[in-house]
Motif scaffolding. Structure first.
Motif, PDB file in Angstrom:
ATOM      1  N   LEU A  25     -32.069  90.424  71.702  1.00 48.50           N
ATOM      2  CA  LEU A  25     -30.750  90.607  71.188  1.00 48.50           C
ATOM      3  C   LEU A  25     -30.154  89.535  70.334  1.00 48.50           C
ATOM      4  CD1 LEU A  25     -29.164  92.011  74.545  1.00 48.50           C
ATOM      5  CD2 LEU A  25     -30.138  93.177  72.482  1.00 48.50           C
ATOM      6  N   ARG A  26     -31.214  89.060  69.688  1.00 44.14           N
ATOM      7  CA  ARG A  26     -30.872  87.617  68.801  1.00 44.14           C
ATOM      8  C   ARG A  26     -30.143  88.354  67.630  1.00 44.14           C
ATOM      9  NH1 ARG A  26     -32.768  82.934  70.315  1.00 44.14           N
ATOM     10  NH2 ARG A  26     -35.004  82.747  71.315  1.00 44.14           N
ATOM     11  N   PRO A  27     -29.320  87.246  67.017  1.00 46.06           N
ATOM     12  CA  PRO A  27     -28.449  87.827  65.853  1.00 46.06           C
ATOM     13  C   PRO A  27     -28.836  87.536  64.497  1.00 46.06           C
ATOM     14  CG  PRO A  27     -27.594  85.642  66.568  1.00 46.06           C
ATOM     15  CD  PRO A  27     -28.842  86.020  67.417  1.00 46.06           C
ATOM     16  N   GLU A  28     -30.107  86.468  64.362  1.00 50.36           N
ATOM     17  CA  GLU A  28     -29.878  85.511  63.104  1.00 50.36           C
ATOM     18  C   GLU A  28     -30.234  86.576  61.998  1.00 50.36           C
ATOM     19  OE1 GLU A  28     -31.802  84.866  65.774  1.00 50.36           O
ATOM     20  OE2 GLU A  28     -30.722  83.135  66.638  1.00 50.36           O
ATOM     21  N   VAL A  29     -30.889  87.788  61.985  1.00 47.75           N
ATOM     22  CA  VAL A  29     -31.363  88.619  61.024  1.00 47.75           C
ATOM     23  C   VAL A  29     -30.106  89.202  60.300  1.00 47.75           C
ATOM     24  CG1 VAL A  29     -32.600  90.535  60.332  1.00 47.75           C
ATOM     25  CG2 VAL A  29     -33.530  88.809  61.492  1.00 47.75           C
TER      26      VAL A  29
ATOM     27  N   SER B 274     -25.356  86.206  76.684  1.00 45.00           N
ATOM     28  CA  SER B 274     -23.909  86.048  76.251  1.00 45.00           C
ATOM     29  C   SER B 274     -23.856  86.156  74.779  1.00 45.00           C
ATOM     30  CB  SER B 274     -23.426  84.853  76.863  1.00 45.00           C
ATOM     31  OG  SER B 274     -23.957  83.721  76.306  1.00 45.00           O
ATOM     32  N   PHE B 275     -24.992  85.734  74.127  1.00 45.74           N
ATOM     33  CA  PHE B 275     -24.751  85.723  72.546  1.00 45.74           C
ATOM     34  C   PHE B 275     -24.834  86.997  71.904  1.00 45.74           C
ATOM     35  CE2 PHE B 275     -29.447  83.999  73.131  1.00 45.74           C
ATOM     36  CZ  PHE B 275     -29.782  85.250  72.951  1.00 45.74           C
ATOM     37  N   LEU B 276     -25.048  88.019  72.722  1.00 42.42           N
ATOM     38  CA  LEU B 276     -24.910  89.494  72.067  1.00 42.42           C
ATOM     39  C   LEU B 276     -23.300  89.472  71.752  1.00 42.42           C
ATOM     40  CD1 LEU B 276     -25.649  92.534  71.677  1.00 42.42           C
ATOM     41  CD2 LEU B 276     -25.136  92.838  74.175  1.00 42.42           C
TER      42      LEU B 276
ATOM     43  N   VAL C 225     -26.634  70.414  77.368  1.00 41.60           N
ATOM     44  CA  VAL C 225     -25.534  69.830  76.801  1.00 41.60           C
ATOM     45  C   VAL C 225     -25.210  70.699  75.515  1.00 41.60           C
ATOM     46  CG1 VAL C 225     -24.713  67.854  75.522  1.00 41.60           C
ATOM     47  CG2 VAL C 225     -26.012  67.430  77.469  1.00 41.60           C
ATOM     48  N   PHE C 226     -26.223  70.974  74.819  1.00 39.19           N
ATOM     49  CA  PHE C 226     -26.137  71.898  73.370  1.00 39.19           C
ATOM     50  C   PHE C 226     -25.494  73.271  73.695  1.00 39.19           C
ATOM     51  CE2 PHE C 226     -28.564  75.247  71.162  1.00 39.19           C
ATOM     52  CZ  PHE C 226     -27.995  75.070  69.943  1.00 39.19           C
ATOM     53  N   GLU C 227     -26.167  73.703  74.622  1.00 32.46           N
ATOM     54  CA  GLU C 227     -25.777  75.268  74.923  1.00 32.46           C
ATOM     55  C   GLU C 227     -24.347  75.135  75.339  1.00 32.46           C
ATOM     56  OE1 GLU C 227     -27.225  77.996  74.058  1.00 32.46           O
ATOM     57  OE2 GLU C 227     -29.584  77.279  73.904  1.00 32.46           O
ATOM     58  N   THR C 228     -23.551  74.235  76.266  1.00 33.32           N
ATOM     59  CA  THR C 228     -22.611  74.159  76.841  1.00 33.32           C
ATOM     60  C   THR C 228     -21.460  74.040  75.724  1.00 33.32           C
ATOM     61  OG1 THR C 228     -23.330  73.242  78.660  1.00 33.32           O
ATOM     62  CG2 THR C 228     -21.196  72.933  78.403  1.00 33.32           C
ATOM     63  N   ASN C 229     -22.167  72.960  74.646  1.00 33.90           N
ATOM     64  CA  ASN C 229     -21.237  72.634  73.477  1.00 33.90           C
ATOM     65  C   ASN C 229     -21.139  73.929  72.673  1.00 33.90           C
ATOM     66  OD1 ASN C 229     -19.840  70.942  71.590  1.00 33.90           O
ATOM     67  ND2 ASN C 229     -21.676  71.227  70.454  1.00 33.90           N
ATOM     68  N   ILE C 230     -22.186  74.533  72.350  1.00 35.39           N
ATOM     69  CA  ILE C 230     -21.815  75.564  71.312  1.00 35.39           C
ATOM     70  C   ILE C 230     -21.226  76.795  71.785  1.00 35.39           C
ATOM     71  CG2 ILE C 230     -23.742  74.794  69.617  1.00 35.39           C
ATOM     72  CD1 ILE C 230     -25.371  77.211  70.763  1.00 35.39           C
ATOM     73  N   ARG C 231     -21.460  77.020  73.127  1.00 38.11           N
ATOM     74  CA  ARG C 231     -21.012  78.479  73.805  1.00 38.11           C
ATOM     75  C   ARG C 231     -19.647  78.103  74.371  1.00 38.11           C
ATOM     76  NH1 ARG C 231     -26.055  82.028  75.870  1.00 38.11           N
ATOM     77  NH2 ARG C 231     -27.687  80.696  74.613  1.00 38.11           N
ATOM     78  N   PHE C 232     -19.528  77.056  75.258  1.00 39.24           N
ATOM     79  CA  PHE C 232     -18.298  76.698  75.969  1.00 39.24           C
ATOM     80  C   PHE C 232     -17.275  76.194  75.100  1.00 39.24           C
ATOM     81  CE2 PHE C 232     -19.353  78.264  80.365  1.00 39.24           C
ATOM     82  CZ  PHE C 232     -20.663  78.385  80.159  1.00 39.24           C
TER      83      PHE C 232
ATOM     84  N   ASN D 105     -19.497  78.544  64.037  1.00 41.03           N
ATOM     85  CA  ASN D 105     -20.389  77.536  64.594  1.00 41.03           C
ATOM     86  C   ASN D 105     -21.738  78.330  64.839  1.00 41.03           C
ATOM     87  OD1 ASN D 105     -20.296  78.805  66.991  1.00 41.03           O
ATOM     88  ND2 ASN D 105     -19.998  76.957  68.142  1.00 41.03           N
ATOM     89  N   THR D 106     -22.666  77.618  65.473  1.00 36.68           N
ATOM     90  CA  THR D 106     -23.891  78.307  65.594  1.00 36.68           C
ATOM     91  C   THR D 106     -24.031  79.234  66.303  1.00 36.68           C
ATOM     92  OG1 THR D 106     -26.420  77.953  65.425  1.00 36.68           O
ATOM     93  CG2 THR D 106     -24.868  76.790  67.047  1.00 36.68           C
ATOM     94  N   GLU D 107     -23.119  79.548  67.237  1.00 34.70           N
ATOM     95  CA  GLU D 107     -22.951  80.547  68.393  1.00 34.70           C
ATOM     96  C   GLU D 107     -21.925  81.559  67.617  1.00 34.70           C
ATOM     97  OE1 GLU D 107     -24.816  80.729  70.807  1.00 34.70           O
ATOM     98  OE2 GLU D 107     -23.843  82.007  72.314  1.00 34.70           O
ATOM     99  N   ALA D 108     -21.653  81.671  66.521  1.00 34.26           N
ATOM    100  CA  ALA D 108     -20.726  82.616  65.585  1.00 34.26           C
ATOM    101  C   ALA D 108     -19.309  82.448  65.970  1.00 34.26           C
ATOM    102  CB  ALA D 108     -21.449  83.997  65.584  1.00 34.26           C
TER     103      ALA D 108
ATOM    104  N   HIS E 297     -37.718  84.625  64.278  1.00 36.37           N
ATOM    105  CA  HIS E 297     -36.649  85.316  64.314  1.00 36.37           C
ATOM    106  C   HIS E 297     -35.472  84.325  64.047  1.00 36.37           C
ATOM    107  CE1 HIS E 297     -33.298  88.070  65.188  1.00 36.37           C
ATOM    108  NE2 HIS E 297     -33.955  89.053  65.010  1.00 36.37           N
ATOM    109  N   LEU E 298     -35.593  83.309  64.892  1.00 38.90           N
ATOM    110  CA  LEU E 298     -34.280  82.058  64.831  1.00 38.90           C
ATOM    111  C   LEU E 298     -34.118  81.451  63.416  1.00 38.90           C
ATOM    112  CD1 LEU E 298     -35.135  80.248  67.973  1.00 38.90           C
ATOM    113  CD2 LEU E 298     -33.031  81.337  67.362  1.00 38.90           C
ATOM    114  N   ALA E 299     -35.422  81.674  62.754  1.00 43.11           N
ATOM    115  CA  ALA E 299     -35.318  80.886  61.566  1.00 43.11           C
ATOM    116  C   ALA E 299     -34.682  81.681  60.347  1.00 43.11           C
ATOM    117  CB  ALA E 299     -36.818  80.470  60.966  1.00 43.11           C
TER     118      ALA E 299
ATOM    119  N   ALA F  30     -21.210  86.934  71.509  1.00 39.94           N
ATOM    120  CA  ALA F  30     -20.670  86.181  70.789  1.00 39.94           C
ATOM    121  C   ALA F  30     -21.140  86.258  69.068  1.00 39.94           C
ATOM    122  CB  ALA F  30     -20.990  84.654  70.967  1.00 39.94           C
ATOM    123  N   GLU F  31     -22.345  86.570  69.200  1.00 37.95           N
ATOM    124  CA  GLU F  31     -22.966  86.723  67.720  1.00 37.95           C
ATOM    125  C   GLU F  31     -23.310  88.159  67.259  1.00 37.95           C
ATOM    126  OE1 GLU F  31     -25.436  83.197  66.884  1.00 37.95           O
ATOM    127  OE2 GLU F  31     -25.792  83.088  69.153  1.00 37.95           O
ATOM    128  N   LEU F  32     -24.491  88.809  67.974  1.00 39.89           N
ATOM    129  CA  LEU F  32     -24.851  90.143  67.432  1.00 39.89           C
ATOM    130  C   LEU F  32     -23.985  91.158  66.975  1.00 39.89           C
ATOM    131  CD1 LEU F  32     -27.107  91.632  66.204  1.00 39.89           C
ATOM    132  CD2 LEU F  32     -27.647  92.256  68.447  1.00 39.89           C
TER     133      LEU F  32
END
Ligand code: DMJ
Length: 586
Positions: free
Chosen positions: A488-492, A548-550, A220-227, A576-579, A416-418, A552-554
């Motif tokens: 490929l996380r974006p947080e940093v 996919s967040f490459l 539910v969370f991933e569908t919400n933030i990404r879709f 949003n949290t998915e940028a 990394h997430l933090a 949206a975010e990075l």
């Protein structure tokens, strides 16, 4: 609502012309003369006779005439439907004037390429981009490369396997092919001005029927933030109502997950049956980062559509949490589904399973034009409690980080997430009226940005691991094999982006550029970018997944860090949290 006023930097000629042009003769339209640069005169000195010069002149004149005629008289490809005139890329239009011919050539090329043995893709000259503009263009080229791979080998699938050149999916998407990359990437394609790619993605989304495509249990969370988030931002950027309708369709399909005694939603939902449940490993509990990261999308959706149901669902969650007693002001990760709910084990973190809850408290306050004072207060109380109980400074290098807490046991690990938290507190500082508080959070943000950079700088690849520890022997490193990967996380980069916007200290751009170069070196695969299995390995194995967040975010944060501040100004847009950027309300 029409298309928004987004500064949409018109790509320069140099983006499309990679050849060095300084040795070519130039036509002066005013005097109708051809000017030869110095190097051409050199050739003259080396022996061109005057009749040979004349032949060259006539030849060049002829070629120029043909080009100018083609430019003015061939029909437009019509790809400008969704763009304002001032945003259009005129140089590029010359390539799309004869759409039919281009398509035919493309098909022939594709056929030839498929018949031939795969040729290794040359790595671009990354040393060439030595200013922000060149670096921004370079990031755009990376996006194009990654997108082309997805388009060619995994179109409609959730993600790409860039080395196997095939589709990839993970359990968060269920087992259907729901085009997660297309929806997560479309706002980035629009922002960077990849017009044809945007148009193709838009056409796919116009035909997208989530209920038909989605199979099995979806997050539910991933569908919400990404879709929902991706579609909402596409609407916010373009004003194209189709995206808003699709966003509402997706969110409506998620609603059965909120039918619980407390209103705290289940983690998983099967869209075919509407049946929802928690994760089997979560002992019937819901997770803070998941149920706590709904409100930005749901509130915005209700605001844009006038349909109150979404805001009602997210407000209910907030009300339930406001009423609960927090142990020392902290929010445990797990919560039961009862009414009223009960906290689970006392686990506290700034990273996985908690992170975006804090992020959404701050951003909801900003998104409402700073009118939602309850949210601001709850954000401040939560961060203050975390600073008090979980913020540490390492002994040797004075690196600041939020530790994890398990009851009273402190785990000196930072994920990394933090690292997103550096950007979050900087965003708070940028919006805070009280100068002392603002300075405090600006300093904290700089310290966290520095710590996360150290986790990159202390690895062999220059890329940081998934999680790193602080012990008597290591700081901002990990010796755990299972924590050494990078996906490929974006947080940093996200935190460096906020720091760049707030401070204009060039080091943040330089750190981002170093990351670009390391991605080229270690994460670039045959048809896209991949995660790596061990950042401490000088020749790391790739995991063959282009998340996919490459897009949206990075990629978005990298592109924005090399752009001017009026590309998505932070007093008008909130991510949003998915940028995915949403418009801040007046
Ligand atoms: C993204 O999907 C979101 O940022 C989410 O909040 C957690 N992290 C991933 C990428 O690392």
């Amino acid at each position: 609502m029409g298309p928004v006023e987004i500064y949409h930097s018109v790509p320069q000629l140099s983006e499309y012309l990679v050849l060095e042009t300084s040795y070519q003769p130039k036509f002066d339209f005013k005097s109708s003369k051809i000017n030869f640069p110095e190097s051409a005169n050199l050739k003259n000195d080396m022996g061109l006779r005057s009749h040979e010069q004349l032949v060259v002149c006539v030849g060049v004149m002829f070629l120029l005439t043909v080009c100018i005629t083609a430019f003015f008289f061939l029909p437009s490809g019509g790809a400008d439907l969704y763009f304002r005139e001032e945003n259009s890329v005129h140089v590029r239009d010359t390539f799309i004037r004869n759409e039919a011919l281009r398509k035919k050539e493309q098909e022939e090329l594709l056929k030839k390429a498929e018949e031939a043995n795969p040729v290794p893709i040359p790595k671009p000259e990354i040393g060439a981009a030595d200013d922000a503009e060149g670096r921004r263009i370079f990031v755009k080229q990376m996006i194009k490369f990654a997108w082309d791979g997805y388009r060619k080998y995994a179109w409609g699938e959730n993600e790409l396997r860039p080395n196997s050149r095939s589709g990839h999916s993970s359990s968060i998407f269920g087992y259907g092919k729901t085009g997660a990359t297309i929806i997560d990437a479309i706002d980035t394609l629009f922002i960077v001005g990849l017009k044809e790619e945007y148009k193709e993605a838009r056409d796919w989304i116009a035909e997208f029927n989530f209920k038909d495509l989605a199979k099995g249990d979806l997050s539910v969370f991933e569908t919400n933030i990404r879709f929902t988030g991706g579609l909402l931002s596409a609407y916010a950027l373009t004003g194209d109502k189709m995206f808003l309708t699709k966003a509402e369709d997706v969110a409506t399909l998620l609603l059965p997950a909120f039918e619980t005694p407390s209103g705290i939603p289940y983690s998983l939902i099967d869209l075919q049956t509407g049946r929802a449940k928690t994760y089997s490993w979560a002992s019937g509990k819901a997770i803070l980062s998941e149920y706590g990261s709904i409100q930005l999308e749901f509130d915005y959706l209700s605001n844009l559509t006038g349909n109150p149901i979404f805001a009602q669902k997210s407000n209910k969650i907030r009300d339930v949490l406001t009423a609960m007693e927090k142990p020392e002001g902290l929010y445990p990760i797990y919560i039961s589904m009862d009414n009223p709910p009960r906290w689970g084990q006392h686990l506290f973190s700034m990273g996985a399973m908690a992170d975006s809850w804090y992020e959404y408290l701050l951003k909801q306050w900003i998104a409402t034009g700073k009118t939602d004072q309850r949210t601001k207060r709850e954000y401040e109380e939560a961060i203050f409690a975390m600073e008090k109980r979980m913020l540490y400074k390492s002994e040797q290098s004075n690196l600041w980080y939020f530790a994890k807490l398990n009851g009273n046991r402190v785990e000196h690990t930072f994920e990394h997430l933090a690292c997103f938290s550096g950007g979050m507190v900087v965003l708070h500082a940028m919006n805070e009226e009280n100068a002392t508080i603002a300075q405090h959070y600006m300093d904290l943000g700089k310290n966290i940005g520095h710590t996360c950079h150290e986790s990159y700088a202390r690895s062999t690849t220059g890329i940081g691991p998934e999680s790193f520890q602080f012990t008597s022997s290591i700081e901002a490193k990990t010796e755990r094999r299972q924590d050494s990967y990078y996906i490929l996380r974006p947080e940093v980069v996200e935190t460096w982006f906020y720091l760049w916007r707030a401070t204009k200290d060039e080091k943040y751009r330089q750190w981002a550029w170093d990351h670009v170069q390391n991605l080229e070196k270690y994460a670039k695969g045959n048809a896209g970018y991949s995660g790596i299995r061990n950042v401490y390995d000088s020749n790391p194995e790739q995991d063959d997944v282009q998340q996919s967040f490459l897009f949206a975010e990075l990629f978005k944060y990298l592109y924005l860090i090399f752009s001017d501040d009026d590309v998505l100004p932070l007093d008008q847009w909130v991510f949003n949290t998915e940028a995915h950027p949403f418009r801040i309300r007046n």
